[in-house]
Design a protein around this motif. Structure first.
Motif, PDB file in Angstrom:
ATOM      1  N   GLY A   8      34.514  42.329  37.497  1.00 37.58           N
ATOM      2  CA  GLY A   8      34.578  43.763  37.212  1.00 37.58           C
ATOM      3  C   GLY A   8      36.001  44.266  37.201  1.00 37.58           C
ATOM      4  N   ALA A   9      36.909  43.454  36.642  1.00 39.16           N
ATOM      5  CA  ALA A   9      38.344  43.713  36.796  1.00 39.16           C
ATOM      6  C   ALA A   9      38.833  44.950  36.072  1.00 39.16           C
ATOM      7  CB  ALA A   9      39.142  42.492  36.336  1.00 39.16           C
ATOM      8  N   SER A  10      38.061  45.471  35.127  1.00 35.16           N
ATOM      9  CA  SER A  10      38.488  46.691  34.434  1.00 35.16           C
ATOM     10  C   SER A  10      37.993  47.954  35.123  1.00 35.16           C
ATOM     11  CB  SER A  10      37.981  46.687  32.984  1.00 35.16           C
ATOM     12  OG  SER A  10      36.557  46.768  32.953  1.00 35.16           O
ATOM     13  N   GLY A  11      37.202  47.812  36.188  1.00 37.99           N
ATOM     14  CA  GLY A  11      36.609  48.962  36.855  1.00 37.99           C
ATOM     15  C   GLY A  11      37.567  49.706  37.770  1.00 37.99           C
ATOM     16  N   ARG A  12      37.078  50.815  38.314  1.00 34.55           N
ATOM     17  CA  ARG A  12      37.925  51.703  39.138  1.00 34.55           C
ATOM     18  C   ARG A  12      38.456  51.011  40.380  1.00 34.55           C
ATOM     19  NH1 ARG A  12      36.452  56.045  41.804  1.00 34.55           N
ATOM     20  NH2 ARG A  12      34.382  55.207  42.163  1.00 34.55           N
ATOM     21  N   ARG A  47      46.009  36.713  35.544  1.00 37.24           N
ATOM     22  CA  ARG A  47      45.419  36.029  34.386  1.00 37.24           C
ATOM     23  C   ARG A  47      44.069  36.663  34.105  1.00 37.24           C
ATOM     24  NH1 ARG A  47      42.073  31.328  34.138  1.00 37.24           N
ATOM     25  NH2 ARG A  47      42.393  31.019  36.380  1.00 37.24           N
ATOM     26  N   ALA A  48      43.864  37.144  32.886  1.00 36.89           N
ATOM     27  CA  ALA A  48      42.607  37.772  32.503  1.00 36.89           C
ATOM     28  C   ALA A  48      41.685  36.739  31.869  1.00 36.89           C
ATOM     29  CB  ALA A  48      42.852  38.916  31.535  1.00 36.89           C
ATOM     30  N   VAL A  49      40.413  36.786  32.252  1.00 37.78           N
ATOM     31  CA  VAL A  49      39.405  35.844  31.754  1.00 37.78           C
ATOM     32  C   VAL A  49      38.185  36.636  31.301  1.00 37.78           C
ATOM     33  CG1 VAL A  49      37.880  33.923  32.340  1.00 37.78           C
ATOM     34  CG2 VAL A  49      40.184  34.025  33.315  1.00 37.78           C
ATOM     35  N   GLU A  50      37.706  36.357  30.102  1.00 35.70           N
ATOM     36  CA  GLU A  50      36.458  36.949  29.633  1.00 35.70           C
ATOM     37  C   GLU A  50      35.305  36.021  30.000  1.00 35.70           C
ATOM     38  OE1 GLU A  50      36.457  37.912  25.510  1.00 35.70           O
ATOM     39  OE2 GLU A  50      38.034  39.430  25.690  1.00 35.70           O
ATOM     40  N   SER A  51      34.347  36.530  30.753  1.00 44.96           N
ATOM     41  CA  SER A  51      33.192  35.719  31.137  1.00 44.96           C
ATOM     42  C   SER A  51      32.022  36.633  31.448  1.00 44.96           C
ATOM     43  CB  SER A  51      33.500  34.836  32.354  1.00 44.96           C
ATOM     44  OG  SER A  51      33.891  35.617  33.466  1.00 44.96           O
ATOM     45  N   ASP A  52      30.869  36.304  30.867  1.00 44.15           N
ATOM     46  CA  ASP A  52      29.660  37.042  31.181  1.00 44.15           C
ATOM     47  C   ASP A  52      29.342  36.856  32.657  1.00 44.15           C
ATOM     48  OD1 ASP A  52      26.605  37.309  31.534  1.00 44.15           O
ATOM     49  OD2 ASP A  52      26.951  38.159  29.540  1.00 44.15           O
ATOM     50  N   LEU A  53      28.934  37.928  33.312  1.00 44.08           N
ATOM     51  CA  LEU A  53      28.678  37.880  34.748  1.00 44.08           C
ATOM     52  C   LEU A  53      27.615  36.843  35.099  1.00 44.08           C
ATOM     53  CD1 LEU A  53      29.905  39.523  37.086  1.00 44.08           C
ATOM     54  CD2 LEU A  53      27.938  41.046  36.966  1.00 44.08           C
ATOM     55  N   VAL A  70      36.331  38.342  44.923  1.00 48.44           N
ATOM     56  CA  VAL A  70      35.923  39.716  45.213  1.00 48.44           C
ATOM     57  C   VAL A  70      34.993  40.145  44.085  1.00 48.44           C
ATOM     58  CG1 VAL A  70      36.679  42.084  45.627  1.00 48.44           C
ATOM     59  CG2 VAL A  70      38.106  40.163  46.387  1.00 48.44           C
ATOM     60  N   HIS A  71      33.718  40.302  44.403  1.00 50.64           N
ATOM     61  CA  HIS A  71      32.717  40.584  43.375  1.00 50.64           C
ATOM     62  C   HIS A  71      32.479  42.091  43.275  1.00 50.64           C
ATOM     63  CE1 HIS A  71      29.307  40.579  40.847  1.00 50.64           C
ATOM     64  NE2 HIS A  71      28.388  40.656  41.783  1.00 50.64           N
ATOM     65  N   LEU A  72      33.034  42.674  42.208  1.00 51.21           N
ATOM     66  CA  LEU A  72      32.924  44.116  41.960  1.00 51.21           C
ATOM     67  C   LEU A  72      32.131  44.416  40.690  1.00 51.21           C
ATOM     68  CD1 LEU A  72      36.689  44.929  42.633  1.00 51.21           C
ATOM     69  CD2 LEU A  72      34.793  45.344  44.213  1.00 51.21           C
ATOM     70  N   GLY A  73      31.834  43.407  39.897  1.00 52.55           N
ATOM     71  CA  GLY A  73      31.175  43.605  38.621  1.00 52.55           C
ATOM     72  C   GLY A  73      29.711  43.992  38.793  1.00 52.55           C
TER      73      GLY A  73
END
Length: 274
Positions: A8-12, A47-53, A70-73
């Motif tokens: 959830g790296a793009s989240g608040r 490092r940014a990674v695209e991955s389905d949760l 850290v699981h925020l997604g």
């Protein structure tokens, strides 16, 4: 210097954490869904990674070498049950499994006060201890399931797992009620670093809350893992109180536990009588 992976790296919350964790000297792996851009990635430390949760293999590859996940997604509000099940519950199971496969021994899972939303604010285990789950919505159920998965992976695979019942995360308290429940960005970072360095083993459910003067929940579970919050919403009390009167909620879930809050509807749908 540790390597910390964030879902959830793009989240608040992740956005607030990133500069604080970099300032503490850590490197970050920033995971979010395909097509979701994580802004302002620092190539020297991130490092940014695209991955389905729900993609266990892709996330295990992203988590390789990490000291902490850290699981925020997740959906951060009420949604129809199929969406909650797919993202918040199946997604959390996949994150835990990916961390295990990657050999990551520490997990911080973002639970919520809504996992215990039907607990009265004056219940004995609120002030002194930690109440059992009593979810107020499908969203709350997903966070109770997250805590159960944390317990499973800690027990079966000897991982150190912290499930943090986050109350009200924001830059500053948004209103009178949040003077009790506010979690500051700095204290959220302290929670991450406590999970990274704690000597405690097993599964721990803690409150994600700052050291607020008006706080109703117990800091002891967090202190047991080394989470010692420092900020106090009282510093912002005059601004928060100017935003209007607010009666203290009788239940931890506040409006989420109101009978007019519609299950499966974002923000509870259209509330009547409020």
């Amino acid at each position: 210097m540790a390597l910390i992976a964030l879902t959830g790296a793009s989240g608040r919350i992740a956005t607030a954490l990133r500069p604080r964790l970099r300032a503490a000297g850590h490197r970050l792996v920033l995971c979010d869904a395909p097509g979701v851009a994580v802004p302002d990635v620092d190539p020297a430390t991130e490092r940014a990674v695209e991955s389905d949760l729900r993609d266990v293999d892709a996330q295990a590859e992203a988590f390789a070498g990490a000291d902490l996940v850290v699981h925020l997604g997740a959906f951060s509000d009420e949604r129809p049950w199929p969406e909650i099940l797919a993202v918040n519950i199946d997604g959390t199971r996949a994150v835990c499994e990916a961390a295990r496969l990657a050999g990551v021994g520490r997990l911080l899972l973002a639970s919520s006060v809504h996992a215990a939303g039907y607990v009265p604010v004056d219940a004995p285990l609120v002030r002194d201890g930690m109440p059992l789950p009593a979810p107020d919505t499908y969203y709350g159920v997903s966070k109770a399931a997250l805590e159960a998965l944390g317990g499973l992976y800690a027990g079966r695979f000897a991982m150190t797992v912290v499930s943090a019942r986050i109350m009200t995360f924001d830059d500053r308290p948004g209103g009178p009620r949040s003077l009790q429940s506010w979690l500051s960005g700095d204290d959220m970072a302290r929670l991450v670093l406590a999970t990274l360095t704690t000597r405690a083993t097993g599964h721990h459910v803690v409150w994600g809350v700052s050291r607020n003067t008006r706080r109703v929940v117990d800091l002891a579970p967090g202190l047991a893992i080394g989470f010692d919050p420092q900020d106090d919403a009282e510093a912002h009390a005059s601004d928060a109180e100017r935003r209007g009167p607010s009666r203290p909620p009788g239940l931890l879930g506040g409006g989420f536990a109101d009978a007019a809050y519609v299950l499966g509807e974002p923000h509870g749908g259209t509330r009547t009588g409020s």
